[in-house]
Write an enzyme that holds these catalytic residues in place. Sequence first.
Site: not given
Length: 566
Positions: A81, A153
């Site tokens: 990320h 997510n």
Amino acid sequence: MAPSASHHVAGNAGEVKLDYMEDRDAKAQDTIYTTASGAPVPHPYEAQRAGENGPLLLQDHHLIDLISHFDRERIPERVVHAKGGGAHGVYKTTAPLDDLCMADLFGADKEVPITVRFSTVGGESGSHDCARDPRGFSVKFRTAEGNWDVVANNTPVFFLRDAAKFPHFIHTQKRNPATHLTHADDATVFWDYLSQNPESIHQVMILMGDRGIPDGWRKMHGYYGHTLKLVNKSGEWVYAQMHMKSKQGTAFITQEDSANYSPDYAQKDMYTAIEKGDFPSWDVCFQTMTPKEAEDLWEKQKINVFDMTHIWPHKQFPLRKVGEFTLNENVENYFAEIEQIAFNPAHMPPGIEPSADPVLQSRLFSYPDTHRHRIGVNYQQLPINAPRVPYRMANFQRDGQMAFYNQGSRPAYLSSIQPIGFKERKVDHDVVHGNFTGQAVSYLSEIRPEDFNAPRALWEKVWDEDAKQRFIKNISGHMSTVTEEEILKRQIAIFREVSEDLASRLEKATGVKGYEGISNMHFNGSHNGMTKDSKVANANGLKKPAHFGGHNGAPTAAHQTAVSAH
């Protein structure tokens, strides 16, 4: 001489005390240029030297301080990320959840400030926003009972359900250690991992389908993925899945068109929309089920609530809208408010508890461990991470790098001289978590027929013909750089368990004939529960432990009975 506890140190006349929010919002024209220690400097470019043509002087603190700070401006980027952006906003409860959850933020008309960070997963900080990759969707709810960090997510499932696989999987998403190429140029290790771990199949189909490249962050849903426990004021609890549904709808970018977008497309799209007053919003919804329903779901339908590769049927467990949040403020400083923001799934206010999902359990440790390394042990003292609660916080954590709020002269131990205050725990952990008793076991999940049910429904019932064609084109194109044909044969065999139609199309597109299913295949990452051949059944040829019960870690009535008897 240090001041005593009763001594007051007077400030300078007219001094401007540092305050984070005031400094954040101050305009440049209202400031004076100084060193970091506050001494005014007439010009930032000048430097001291021995004559007009001599060497620089070490005594020039301004220059030395400037350069040495510049050398240390970067903190380690996130291992996953790394590329992302975000904004601030507000969450409001529109339909109270207090019948199921005691958490203060789910009370009637409750509002709390939030910060959301969106991201890609595998790429580096400078990677493309339109890469084919899952998207991170993390929300920091600043509640009156502490922060609640939702680390989600844009897909409802994930690639794995065994926690120890995570570092291995992420390594296959990174650059090759020899060639330093990503899987855009060499996808061999990417597909090698997937072909040895078939439980990834549902997420692979979503990734290679239309949702693999969402059209920016505003037009995508968010899914917690892990199963949580919600606890009400009576101490009763249910399992829960959290969904964040985009009010802007969803949209995708095709593989062919993705190259036409800016590398920072999603960041620009979000920032520009908020600046124009086009504030994006999401509904916050939950699916819930009782412990008995979870047991029955496994016994009758082989769906495991502790398995990140499984989904809960919406017809059986419909979404219940609880509230909504809106992003209405862009950050003023990206580094301070986005790069340094730290989400920790272990941050849960009373009424929200973790389930026995093993991947969630590992993340409860991994996320804060990363923050302590990446930002520092006192990362929660940074304004972007600090809780906003209606009481003065205290604990016995002291010192460490950059300890700003170091709790004064208060005792750093449980003192009877200056006793600290306490509040009663609202959640009875013995009731919520007390149903697990047993020996320490070595555990690795197995591949079972039910692992292919949801992917099969996606292919046969959800995708239309155009979506199927795009999927085959996306996946065959991605496979084109794989250098080992054996990997493709294995992966096509896994797809054959989903659908013969899918596998046949992929064989035609790649020119590779896959194996006839996985019943005779051995996997290095998972036990094969779909074979009768003992030679290939166990991962890496290892024996299954004697305790292996065949329920893949799902909650079962038999287990509950044994625990109660114990």
